[in-house]
Design a protein around this motif. Structure first.
Motif, PDB file in Angstrom:
ATOM      1  N   SER A 171      11.435 -71.498 -78.667  1.00 52.67           N
ATOM      2  CA  SER A 171      10.804 -70.195 -78.884  1.00 52.67           C
ATOM      3  C   SER A 171       9.332 -70.322 -79.257  1.00 52.67           C
ATOM      4  N   LEU A 172       8.528 -69.454 -78.661  1.00 51.30           N
ATOM      5  CA  LEU A 172       7.104 -69.392 -78.984  1.00 51.30           C
ATOM      6  C   LEU A 172       6.734 -68.043 -79.608  1.00 51.30           C
ATOM      7  N   TYR A 173       7.690 -67.112 -79.594  1.00 47.90           N
ATOM      8  CA  TYR A 173       7.438 -65.778 -80.109  1.00 47.90           C
ATOM      9  C   TYR A 173       8.666 -65.267 -80.850  1.00 47.90           C
ATOM     10  N   PHE A 174       8.442 -64.322 -81.760  1.00 42.72           N
ATOM     11  CA  PHE A 174       9.550 -63.599 -82.368  1.00 42.72           C
ATOM     12  C   PHE A 174       9.057 -62.197 -82.731  1.00 42.72           C
ATOM     13  N   TYR A 175       9.985 -61.251 -82.761  1.00 38.45           N
ATOM     14  CA  TYR A 175       9.613 -59.886 -83.101  1.00 38.45           C
ATOM     15  C   TYR A 175      10.851 -59.100 -83.530  1.00 38.45           C
ATOM     16  N   ASN A 176      10.603 -58.006 -84.205  1.00 34.82           N
ATOM     17  CA  ASN A 176      11.676 -57.094 -84.583  1.00 34.82           C
ATOM     18  C   ASN A 176      11.698 -55.976 -83.557  1.00 34.82           C
ATOM     19  N   PRO A 177      12.729 -55.884 -82.719  1.00 34.67           N
ATOM     20  CA  PRO A 177      12.740 -54.890 -81.640  1.00 34.67           C
ATOM     21  C   PRO A 177      12.726 -53.445 -82.126  1.00 34.67           C
ATOM     22  N   ASP A 178      13.090 -53.220 -83.378  1.00 34.01           N
ATOM     23  CA  ASP A 178      13.107 -51.851 -83.904  1.00 34.01           C
ATOM     24  C   ASP A 178      11.721 -51.334 -84.246  1.00 34.01           C
ATOM     25  N   ILE A 179      10.790 -52.256 -84.489  1.00 34.40           N
ATOM     26  CA  ILE A 179       9.454 -51.805 -84.901  1.00 34.40           C
ATOM     27  C   ILE A 179       8.327 -52.364 -84.031  1.00 34.40           C
ATOM     28  N   ALA A 180       8.644 -53.249 -83.098  1.00 36.46           N
ATOM     29  CA  ALA A 180       7.602 -53.840 -82.238  1.00 36.46           C
ATOM     30  C   ALA A 180       6.952 -52.765 -81.375  1.00 36.46           C
ATOM     31  N   THR A 181       5.632 -52.768 -81.317  1.00 39.41           N
ATOM     32  CA  THR A 181       4.905 -51.763 -80.525  1.00 39.41           C
ATOM     33  C   THR A 181       4.356 -52.332 -79.222  1.00 39.41           C
ATOM     34  N   SER A 182       4.455 -53.656 -79.048  1.00 39.73           N
ATOM     35  CA  SER A 182       3.920 -54.298 -77.846  1.00 39.73           C
ATOM     36  C   SER A 182       4.950 -54.276 -76.723  1.00 39.73           C
ATOM     37  N   ASP A 183       4.565 -53.724 -75.585  1.00 34.98           N
ATOM     38  CA  ASP A 183       5.444 -53.760 -74.406  1.00 34.98           C
ATOM     39  C   ASP A 183       5.483 -55.164 -73.821  1.00 34.98           C
ATOM     40  N   ILE A 185       5.436 -58.119 -75.329  1.00 34.60           N
ATOM     41  CA  ILE A 185       6.347 -59.050 -76.000  1.00 34.60           C
ATOM     42  C   ILE A 185       7.778 -58.862 -75.525  1.00 34.60           C
ATOM     43  N   ARG A 186       8.118 -57.664 -75.108  1.00 44.08           N
ATOM     44  CA  ARG A 186       9.481 -57.385 -74.653  1.00 44.08           C
ATOM     45  C   ARG A 186       9.750 -57.962 -73.262  1.00 44.08           C
ATOM     46  N   THR A 187       8.688 -58.428 -72.596  1.00 41.36           N
ATOM     47  CA  THR A 187       8.870 -59.026 -71.267  1.00 41.36           C
ATOM     48  C   THR A 187       9.203 -60.511 -71.355  1.00 41.36           C
ATOM     49  N   ARG A 188       9.083 -61.109 -72.531  1.00 46.33           N
ATOM     50  CA  ARG A 188       9.337 -62.541 -72.684  1.00 46.33           C
ATOM     51  C   ARG A 188      10.840 -62.820 -72.632  1.00 46.33           C
ATOM     52  N   GLU A 189      11.175 -64.026 -72.151  1.00 45.07           N
ATOM     53  CA  GLU A 189      12.574 -64.431 -72.048  1.00 45.07           C
ATOM     54  C   GLU A 189      13.174 -64.626 -73.441  1.00 45.07           C
ATOM     55  N   ILE A 190      14.245 -63.888 -73.718  1.00 47.84           N
ATOM     56  CA  ILE A 190      14.885 -63.967 -75.028  1.00 47.84           C
ATOM     57  C   ILE A 190      15.747 -65.222 -75.118  1.00 47.84           C
ATOM     58  N   VAL A 191      15.582 -65.967 -76.204  1.00 49.30           N
ATOM     59  CA  VAL A 191      16.333 -67.194 -76.438  1.00 49.30           C
ATOM     60  C   VAL A 191      17.513 -66.934 -77.370  1.00 49.30           C
ATOM     61  N   GLN A 192      17.263 -66.205 -78.450  1.00 49.48           N
ATOM     62  CA  GLN A 192      18.324 -65.911 -79.405  1.00 49.48           C
ATOM     63  C   GLN A 192      17.897 -64.766 -80.312  1.00 49.48           C
ATOM     64  N   THR A 193      18.873 -64.185 -80.981  1.00 52.40           N
ATOM     65  CA  THR A 193      18.619 -63.146 -81.976  1.00 52.40           C
ATOM     66  C   THR A 193      19.231 -63.613 -83.298  1.00 52.40           C
ATOM     67  N   ILE A 194      18.428 -63.563 -84.356  1.00 46.29           N
ATOM     68  CA  ILE A 194      18.902 -63.926 -85.688  1.00 46.29           C
ATOM     69  C   ILE A 194      18.486 -62.822 -86.640  1.00 46.29           C
ATOM     70  N   GLY A 195      19.444 -62.178 -87.281  1.00 46.00           N
ATOM     71  CA  GLY A 195      19.115 -61.095 -88.183  1.00 46.00           C
ATOM     72  C   GLY A 195      18.404 -59.984 -87.432  1.00 46.00           C
ATOM     73  N   ASN A 196      17.252 -59.590 -87.941  1.00 45.99           N
ATOM     74  CA  ASN A 196      16.486 -58.515 -87.302  1.00 45.99           C
ATOM     75  C   ASN A 196      15.455 -59.019 -86.308  1.00 45.99           C
ATOM     76  N   HIS A 197      15.405 -60.324 -86.092  1.00 46.47           N
ATOM     77  CA  HIS A 197      14.387 -60.907 -85.218  1.00 46.47           C
ATOM     78  C   HIS A 197      14.954 -61.369 -83.877  1.00 46.47           C
ATOM     79  N   VAL A 198      14.199 -61.095 -82.842  1.00 42.28           N
ATOM     80  CA  VAL A 198      14.471 -61.634 -81.507  1.00 42.28           C
ATOM     81  C   VAL A 198      13.486 -62.781 -81.300  1.00 42.28           C
ATOM     82  N   PHE A 199      13.989 -63.922 -80.825  1.00 47.21           N
ATOM     83  CA  PHE A 199      13.145 -65.098 -80.564  1.00 47.21           C
ATOM     84  C   PHE A 199      13.062 -65.297 -79.056  1.00 47.21           C
ATOM     85  N   ALA A 200      11.845 -65.515 -78.573  1.00 45.72           N
ATOM     86  CA  ALA A 200      11.633 -65.567 -77.117  1.00 45.72           C
ATOM     87  C   ALA A 200      10.649 -66.669 -76.753  1.00 45.72           C
TER      88      ALA A 200
END
Length: 201
Positions: A171-183, A185-200
């Motif tokens: 993973s090179l990125y992580f974000y909280n999908p509930d509050i992320a405002t960047s479109d 970051i959502r295009t990155r390949e998701i590796v895993q989700t832990i708690g409230n964070h998506v790692f991509a």
């Protein structure tokens, strides 16, 4: 000298010896024989060191390596105490309230960026990097939350990430999908989700 004081001295001396033994062992270099298909990026992830560190240890100017050759892999303890302190504080600020595994994963993102040619090659420079819009890549640097001291759990998570033989993800990125405002970051390949964070990546 009282028996209690002697016992404390022995325990303290033993602890100091243990610390220095581990410290010296951790600083030992590793000789690695390159297998077919391996890259400096993969070696950096396996041993927890930056590509530039491996290149410097082997007097290399390029990232090219060959199957069968032997490379010196320096200790992963080449990070400065200031680097580690900053990493502990960014993990605390970014992952406070998240599971322990999530804290380790946030530390891994920073270390993966150090190893990646797409990012700066030190922990401090990665954490303090600015993105094209002028903001900092890590929000706690922007809002000052990084100035707060790290918890013991965040410190343990960083140590686990630093000494791991292999990072848990690329993973090179992580974000909280509930509050992320960047479109983007959502295009990155998701590796895993832990708690409230998506790692991509």
């Amino acid at each position: 000298m009282k028996k209690g004081n002697i016992r404390n001295l022995v325990v303290t001396s033993a602890a100091a010896f243990s610390f220095f033994s581990v410290h010296n062992e951790a600083k030992a270099n590793t000789e690695h024989q390159v297998a077919k298909g391996e890259s400096l990026w993969a070696l950096g992830q396996t041993y927890g060191v930056s590509i530039d560190t491996i290149k410097k240890a082997n007097s290399r100017q390029t990232n090219t390596i060959y199957a069968g050759e032997s490379l010196t892999i320096p200790s992963s303890n080449s990070y400065t105490s200031a680097d580690i302190d900053l990493l502990e504080r960014v993990v605390e600020a970014e992952a406070k309230g998240e599971p322990y595994e999530g804290k380790v994963a946030v530390a891994n993102v920073v270390l993966n960026r150090v190893d990646s040619p797409e990012f700066p090659n030190s922990i401090t420079d990665v954490i303090k990097q600015k993105i094209p819009n002028g903001a900092y890549a890590f929000t706690p640097v922007q809002n000052g939350a990084i100035d707060a001291p790290a918890s013991e759990e965040s410190k343990r998570a960083v140590q686990e990430a630093l000494v791991a033989k292999k990072r848990s993800t690329e993973s090179l990125y992580f974000y909280n999908p509930d509050i992320a405002t960047s479109d983007w970051i959502r295009t990155r390949e998701i590796v895993q989700t832990i708690g409230n964070h998506v790692f991509a990546k």
